[in-house]
Design a protein around this motif. Structure first.
Motif, PDB file in Angstrom:
ATOM      1  N   GLY A 148      -1.100   3.928   4.075  1.00 53.49           N
ATOM      2  CA  GLY A 148      -1.514   2.317   5.200  1.00 53.49           C
ATOM      3  C   GLY A 148      -3.017   1.522   4.594  1.00 53.49           C
ATOM      4  N   ARG A 149      -2.573   1.321   5.373  1.00 57.15           N
ATOM      5  CA  ARG A 149      -4.421   0.463   5.412  1.00 57.15           C
ATOM      6  C   ARG A 149      -5.457   0.909   6.770  1.00 57.15           C
ATOM      7  N   ARG A 199      -7.918   1.947   1.086  1.00 60.26           N
ATOM      8  CA  ARG A 199      -7.424   0.407   1.575  1.00 60.26           C
ATOM      9  C   ARG A 199      -7.856  -0.460   0.301  1.00 60.26           C
ATOM     10  N   SER A 215      10.231   4.841   4.654  1.00 61.09           N
ATOM     11  CA  SER A 215       8.606   4.951   3.614  1.00 61.09           C
ATOM     12  C   SER A 215       8.969   6.555   3.037  1.00 61.09           C
ATOM     13  N   HIS A 263       0.636  -1.778  -0.274  1.00 61.19           N
ATOM     14  CA  HIS A 263       0.207   0.261   0.140  1.00 61.19           C
ATOM     15  C   HIS A 263       1.189   0.782   0.024  1.00 61.19           C
ATOM     16  N   THR A 321       8.838  -0.260   3.441  1.00 60.09           N
ATOM     17  CA  THR A 321       7.813  -0.392   4.843  1.00 60.09           C
ATOM     18  C   THR A 321       8.940   0.275   6.040  1.00 60.09           C
TER      19      THR A 321
END
Length: 117
Positions: free
Chosen positions: A48-49, A55, A76, A45, A73
């Motif tokens: 983020g979710r 999402r 970023s 993603h 991750t």
């Protein structure tokens, strides 16, 4: 008829979304940076979710390998810079839509993800 919980609906949408993104079959980041591709394909993603508005949007995801996913991750800033440079249409989409209010209709998300777009 028993009502399905929101938790189960979200899990179903997450699974369908991940399958759709990974169906590309290759790491989209291969050769675009200094990271060597490794591992299985994963859904990365961009935003983020936790941002439910984006999402389950394909324009908010990249099909990446586990090596790229792990690196970005933990880095970023570099990920956003890469997305801005290499995926300008997706970057424009997320910056345009990330602050919109989500309508909380998980069923419509599932219908969209199961359609043959």
């Amino acid at each position: 008829m028993k009502k399905i919980s929101k938790k189960k609906l979200k899990a179903r949408a997450d699974k369908l979304f991940s399958e759709k993104v990974r169906s590309l079959g290759t790491c989209e980041l291969r050769g675009r940076d200094h990271i060597e591709c490794s591992g299985q394909l994963q859904t990365m993603h961009i935003v983020g979710r936790a941002c439910h508005r984006l999402r389950w949007e394909v324009n908010n995801a990249i099909c990446g390998c586990s090596g790229h996913h792990f690196f970005y991750t933990n880095n970023s800033f570099f990920f956003f810079e890469l997305v801005k440079k290499e995926f300008p249409k997706r970057y424009k989409f997320i910056t345009t839509h990330k602050n919109e209010i989500w309508d909380k209709d998980i069923e419509s998300v599932i219908v969209r993800l199961t359609s043959k777009e």
